[in-house]
Enzyme design. Structure first.
Site, PDB file in Angstrom:
ATOM      1  N   GLU A 357       0.899  -1.352  -0.029  1.00  0.00           N
ATOM      2  CA  GLU A 357      -0.109   0.056   0.198  1.00  0.00           C
ATOM      3  C   GLU A 357       0.847   1.310   0.009  1.00  0.00           C
ATOM      4  OE1 GLU A 357      -2.573  -3.359   1.282  1.00  0.00           O
ATOM      5  OE2 GLU A 357      -0.605  -2.472   2.012  1.00  0.00           O
ATOM      6  N   HIS A 406     -15.070  -2.208   1.549  1.00  0.00           N
ATOM      7  CA  HIS A 406     -15.105  -3.018   2.502  1.00  0.00           C
ATOM      8  C   HIS A 406     -14.783  -2.468   4.065  1.00  0.00           C
ATOM      9  CE1 HIS A 406     -14.648  -5.606  -0.947  1.00  0.00           C
ATOM     10  NE2 HIS A 406     -14.925  -6.774  -0.398  1.00  0.00           N
TER      11      HIS A 406
END
Length: 625
Positions: A357, A406
């Protein structure tokens, strides 16, 4: 320039670094002094840059990953004639462009650095941009410190650049052995760096970082190496050239006590001007042809449930066809965030960052520095891994479009490690950020397009579960707005939600209506900036009774956004915040919403209790005493 002239340039760079720190009475001159020879050779013989035209798309890019050596970078700008000696000595002074660490306030600086471990990943991203997006042959140079080589983000970049074969990227590691409080992890063990670089597909060169000839040879070798990036590992001496500081511990981040003695030891070299070679013209950056006829996807009001994560991916795929500047970056979850649609339709502008990330955000920062509009997407919980990169992107004044999917307990069985419950707070805390939380697919599609037009950092929280479509395709959604979905003249309480909790609020409103309690329902899809006008009107209409419900910790999310709208108001409503109050477990979404007290039953219960407090209290909190 001759070797001797380059040596004189290096000494002048050191002298100017000492002078800057002395004028500011702060800074990191020893970190600048170790790398001066490396930068002098680069300026004199290998860098191609037009300082009169920093926007020239053919310019090389130089990124100081070791941003605390900014003194050296500013000394280079002075030697190139880009800044005056007078400005040089404003280093770290209030109002000066020459801040403690480099920022794009200076037109020759691409991105802000200073949080160690970020410069090399962004440099790798710009190198990738050069090859696959701009399609121009410029070189990207990154100066790294040996201390920051302990950062995991550095090795994310090393692995990515090696796999991608970015032969236009040169990393220069200033191995001066000393960190802030003592020796670095590997000291002067150059081989330890070289072996790891080679294992990741890099060409590695070990040199004496104070040998002009060796440095020059290494740069030439790096630029002639095809198919893989090059890491130059240079053994240097921290504080080189001054007896007060050379290879001395305890000198990090301090101006010299006797700067004049050091200047004499460095030869008292006067100003040196360098004519940095301008780049050859290879034309403008490549741009992809847009198709303005492509429309955003639309979803019928037919009762069919659609996940906002799906609408995000489908809208982005359409936007990428419609606009040639939009780029998608995936954190290896594209089959869940629906970036797979963009990959299928516009594969040349789809980039895989894998489960890295920090590198994903670096790619976005690097791409936007070259004028592209990046959308980076992963599960919201994992964006926290790259949060420091987003924080620094604020300082870079970067344009980033981020999607976190999510989120919240409504994801269900995956459990708490996957449930972002702090993401709204994280992104609200960023200066001048936009935070969006859509509740239906048509709203999501419109907000994706709005993000691409926003000049700054925007974050969209998307939901895993499929939810009913609430809005027609013709409905418009502005950043900073809100929608009132239920209202009447007899409303007694306002229910405020977004995403999954908006749908729960609508169910609660139905239950309250059956009991004769009128409830106004607000979709707070723009969490930041928040629609204070709509909230104030609702507060007045319902006598200061507000219930805010969110699939998020109570701190920093929707509830606090609502409270912020009334912070300077004479009319203070009573705000009941319903949020996730304990660490959740695994279960069905409905079970978890109920367990955390944020489902429709909990909302209706809180609303009834608030209404039952009576008109006197409600009048007082509404400021109508």
């Amino acid at each position: 320039m001759t070797d001797e002239e380059i040596h004189q340039l290096a000494q002048r760079l050191r002298i100017d670094s000492v002078r800057e720190a002395a004028a500011a009475n702060s800074g990191h001159p020893t970190s600048a002094m170790s790398a001066a020879d490396l930068m002098a050779v680069l300026m004199a013989r290998h860098l191609h840059y037009d300082f009169d035209d920093p926007a020239n798309p053919n310019n090389d890019h130089l990124i100081f990953s070791k941003g605390h050596a900014s003194l050296l970078l500013y000394a280079m700008f002075a030697a190139a004639g880009a800044i005056t000696d007078e400005e040089l000595l404003t280093f770290r002074k209030f109002g000066s462009r020459l801040e403690g660490h480099p920022t794009p306030l200076l037109p020759w600086v691409d991105v802000a650095t200073g949080s160690l471990g970020q410069g090399l990943p962004i440099a790798a991203a710009i190198a990738l941009c050069a090859r696959d997006l701009d399609r121009l042959p410029y070189t990207v140079w990154a100066l790294c410190g040996d201390s920051e080589m302990a950062e995991g983000s550095i090795w994310e970049a090393v692995e990515h650049a090696g796999v991608l074969g970015l032969d236009n990227l040169v990393a220069i590691i200033d191995v001066n052995r000393l960190g802030q409080r003592g020796e670095t992890m590997h000291g002067w063990d150059l081989r330890s760096y070289a072996q790891r670089a080679e294992a990741n597909g890099w060409h590695a060169i070990e040199i004496d970082g104070h040998d002009i000839v060796a440095i020059d040879r290494a740069y030439t070798e790096a630029q002639s190496t095809a198919g893989r990036p090059t890491m130059i590992i240079a053994r240097t001496i921290k504080g080189y050239g001054a007896t007060e500081t050379a290879n001395m511990e305890g000198k990090h981040g301090q101006p010299l006590k006797d700067p004049q003695k050091a200047i004499q030891e460095l030869g008292d070299v006067g100003p040196v001007h360098v004519e940095v070679a301008k780049p050859e013209s290879h034309g403008a950056p490549h741009r992809f042809d847009p198709d303005p006829s492509v429309q955003l996807p639309t979803y019928a009001l037919d009762g069919k449930a659609v996940a906002t994560r799906r609408a995000f991916g489908e809208a982005l795929a359409a936007l990428m066809r419609r606009r040639g500047d939009v780029v998608a970056i995936d954190g290896e979850v594209g089959n869940s965030t629906y970036l797979q649609d963009a990959r299928q339709d516009t594969p040349e502008r789809y980039f895989e960052a894998y489960i890295a990330e920090q590198m994903m955000i670096s790619m976005a920062v690097g791409f936007q520095a070259r004028g592209w509009t990046p959308f980076a997407s992963t599960f919201a919980a994992f964006l926290s891994r790259g949060y420091d990169f987003v924080r620094m992107a604020v300082i870079s004044q970067a344009k980033l479009c981020l999607n976190g999917s999510h989120a919240g307990v409504s994801i269900g069985e995956d459990g708490p490690s996957q449930m972002a419950l702090e993401d709204l707070a994280e992104f609200r805390a960023l200066g001048h950020s936009v935070v969006l939380y859509p509740s239906d697919p048509n709203q999501t599609a419109k907000l994706v397009a709005a993000m691409a037009d926003h000049d700054g950092i925007s974050y969209l929280r998307s939901t895993r579960a499929a939810l009913p479509t609430l809005y027609s395709p013709s409905e418009e959604f502005a950043i900073g707005g809100a929608k009132v979905l239920r209202e009447s003249d007899d409303d007694q309480v306002t229910l405020i939600g977004a995403g999954v909790t908006l749908h729960e609020a609508l169910k609660a409103a139905d239950a309250l209506a059956a009991d004769g309690v009128g409830a106004r329902v607000i979709d707070l899809y723009s969490v930041k900036p928040v629609d204070a006008v709509t909230l104030a009107a609702a507060s007045r209409a319902t006598r200061g009774r507000l219930v805010v419900v969110e699939d998020h910790w109570p701190e920093g999310g929707l509830g606090d956004a609502v409270l912020s709208a009334f912070a300077d108001s004479d009319e203070r409503p009573r705000v009941v915040k319903l949020g996730v109050s304990h660490v959740p477990g695994s279960g069905k979404p409905a079970e978890l919403l109920a367990d955390c007290g944020i489902d429709h039953d909990a909302i209706a219960k809180a609303a009834r209790r608030l209404v039952q407090l009576g008109p006197q209290i409600s009048d007082m909190v509404a400021g109508t005493r």
